[in-house]
Design a protein around this motif. Structure first.
Motif, mmCIF file in Angstrom:
data_model
loop_
_atom_site.group_PDB
_atom_site.id
_atom_site.type_symbol
_atom_site.label_atom_id
_atom_site.label_comp_id
_atom_site.label_asym_id
_atom_site.label_seq_id
_atom_site.Cartn_x
_atom_site.Cartn_y
_atom_site.Cartn_z
ATOM 1 N N LEU A 114 -35.364 -18.301 4.374
ATOM 2 C CA LEU A 114 -35.923 -17.241 3.438
ATOM 3 C C LEU A 114 -35.106 -16.133 3.333
ATOM 4 C CD1 LEU A 114 -38.008 -16.544 1.031
ATOM 5 C CD2 LEU A 114 -39.472 -15.967 3.208
ATOM 6 N N THR A 169 -45.381 -12.681 3.188
ATOM 7 C CA THR A 169 -44.538 -11.983 4.020
ATOM 8 C C THR A 169 -45.010 -10.565 3.946
ATOM 9 O OG1 THR A 169 -42.481 -11.182 2.580
ATOM 10 C CG2 THR A 169 -42.634 -13.764 3.119
ATOM 11 N N THR A 170 -44.451 -10.131 5.280
ATOM 12 C CA THR A 170 -44.790 -8.716 5.646
ATOM 13 C C THR A 170 -43.596 -7.934 6.189
ATOM 14 O OG1 THR A 170 -45.749 -9.011 7.542
ATOM 15 C CG2 THR A 170 -47.323 -8.883 5.809
HETATM 16 C C1 LIG Z 1 -49.857 -11.355 7.849
HETATM 17 C C2 LIG Z 1 -48.642 -12.484 7.443
HETATM 18 C C3 LIG Z 1 -47.555 -11.910 7.445
HETATM 19 C C4 LIG Z 1 -46.421 -13.026 7.656
HETATM 20 N N1 LIG Z 1 -45.009 -12.575 7.499
HETATM 21 C C5 LIG Z 1 -44.264 -13.513 7.220
HETATM 22 C C6 LIG Z 1 -42.825 -13.033 6.857
HETATM 23 O O1 LIG Z 1 -42.635 -11.617 7.108
HETATM 24 N N2 LIG Z 1 -41.677 -13.769 6.539
HETATM 25 C C7 LIG Z 1 -42.084 -15.216 6.414
HETATM 26 O O2 LIG Z 1 -40.976 -16.043 6.083
HETATM 27 N N3 LIG Z 1 -43.396 -15.773 6.658
HETATM 28 C C8 LIG Z 1 -44.257 -14.799 6.809
HETATM 29 N N4 LIG Z 1 -45.809 -15.235 7.052
HETATM 30 C C9 LIG Z 1 -45.905 -16.504 6.866
HETATM 31 C C10 LIG Z 1 -46.231 -17.588 8.253
HETATM 32 O O3 LIG Z 1 -44.933 -17.770 8.982
HETATM 33 C C11 LIG Z 1 -46.848 -18.583 7.700
HETATM 34 O O4 LIG Z 1 -48.253 -18.493 6.953
HETATM 35 C C12 LIG Z 1 -47.596 -19.489 9.030
HETATM 36 O O5 LIG Z 1 -46.126 -19.972 9.527
HETATM 37 C C13 LIG Z 1 -48.087 -20.819 8.824
HETATM 38 O O6 LIG Z 1 -47.599 -21.693 7.934
HETATM 39 P P1 LIG Z 1 -48.613 -22.065 6.575
HETATM 40 O O7 LIG Z 1 -48.916 -20.962 6.001
HETATM 41 O O8 LIG Z 1 -47.769 -23.110 6.017
HETATM 42 O O9 LIG Z 1 -49.870 -22.730 7.311
HETATM 43 C C14 LIG Z 1 -46.720 -14.342 7.137
HETATM 44 C C15 LIG Z 1 -48.041 -14.725 7.169
HETATM 45 C C16 LIG Z 1 -49.187 -13.995 7.376
HETATM 46 C C17 LIG Z 1 -50.540 -14.249 7.045
#
Ligand SMILES: Cc1cc2nc3c(=O)[nH]c(=O)nc-3n(C[C@H](O)[C@H](O)[C@H](O)COP(=O)(O)O)c2cc1C
Length: 223
Positions: A114, A169-170
């Motif tokens: 990504l 994403t954050t």
């Molecule tokens: C608060 C939060 C911040 C996240 N930040 C990122 C990020 O900056 N980049 C990214 O690729 N995924 C990010 N994610 C996605 C998580 O990696 C993902 O939700 C997690 O691996 C679980 O996968 P699923 O949502 O398919 O169950 C974030 C998720 C949350 C809840």
């Protein structure tokens, strides 16, 4: 409300949408544009989410201009380069459980993809809420943040029901002030909470992922 139908086989049920809305990165269609009306429909759904004191205060900055996406992508990658070296980065966490560690490696590789391709994702959505609460105590900051996050998740669920995928994403928030400048967001009075890279999904056969039994995290009557 029914709970027995499958996505791809008629209208998905609420449970199915909730269980299969995954972080989609590699399966975002980078070539297919996303109609703005589709994004607007998702925002309309999101606006039914709860907010503290019924204040709303939501904003969704929808970025489909390629130069703006490139600028956000540069920020995102800069933050990613620092994050990936941290012990809390998904790929650096060692749990002692080989299956869990392998999952973390997959998450990291997907997140890396990504970061490399984020400016090619057709739409970036930056959800924001009125106010700043950077130094506020938790009884202020928690309700403020909780007044936008349910709407963001609703947006993602509404997207899933319409063939759109995204990932919460954050990363870019490390440089939130610069992102505010790029997007013309008044940083002093508006807080960005995420950047959702949105595209049509390639296929829609997303599955629930293994999670521990609910009983393992339920604390009944007391902790
Ligand atoms: C608060 C939060 C911040 C996240 N930040 C990122 C990020 O900056 N980049 C990214 O690729 N995924 C990010 N994610 C996605 C998580 O990696 C993902 O939700 C997690 O691996 C679980 O996968 P699923 O949502 O398919 O169950 C974030 C998720 C949350 C809840």
């Amino acid at each position: 409300m029914r709970t027995d139908r499958s996505i791809g086989n008629g209208e998905p049920t609420a449970d199915e949408v909730l269980r299969t809305t995954r972080a989609v990165r590699r399966r975002l269609d980078l070539e297919r544009p996303v109609d703005h009306a589709l994004i607007e429909a998702c925002v309309e759904v999101a606006m039914q989410a709860p907010t503290g004191s019924n204040m709303a205060g939501w904003h969704f900055v929808v970025v489909d201009d390629s130069a703006q996406r490139a600028a956000l992508g540069e920020l995102y990658r800069r933050a990613w380069e620092d994050y990936r070296k941290l012990p809390i980065a998904a790929g650096n966490i060692r749990t002692g459980d080989p299956a869990k560690d392998a999952t973390q490696q997959r998450v990291m590789a997907s997140a890396e993809y990504l970061a490399e391709n984020i400016d090619r994702v057709p739409v970036h959505v930056v959800p924001c809420i009125d106010g700043r609460f950077d130094r506020a105590p938790s009884w202020i900051s928690v309700p403020m943040l909780s007044s936008i996050i349910p709407a963001v998740w609703s947006f993602m669920l509404a997207g899933r029901a319409r063939g759109l995928g995204s990932s919460f994403t954050t990363m870019h928030l490390r440089f939130e002030e610069e992102a505010a400048e790029i997007l013309g967001i008044p940083y002093e009075s508006v807080t960005q909470v995420a950047l959702l890279p949105v595209g049509h999904t390639i296929g829609d056969d997303f599955k629930p992922v293994p999670r521990p039994p609910a009983a393992s995290i339920i604390h009944r009557n007391r902790w």
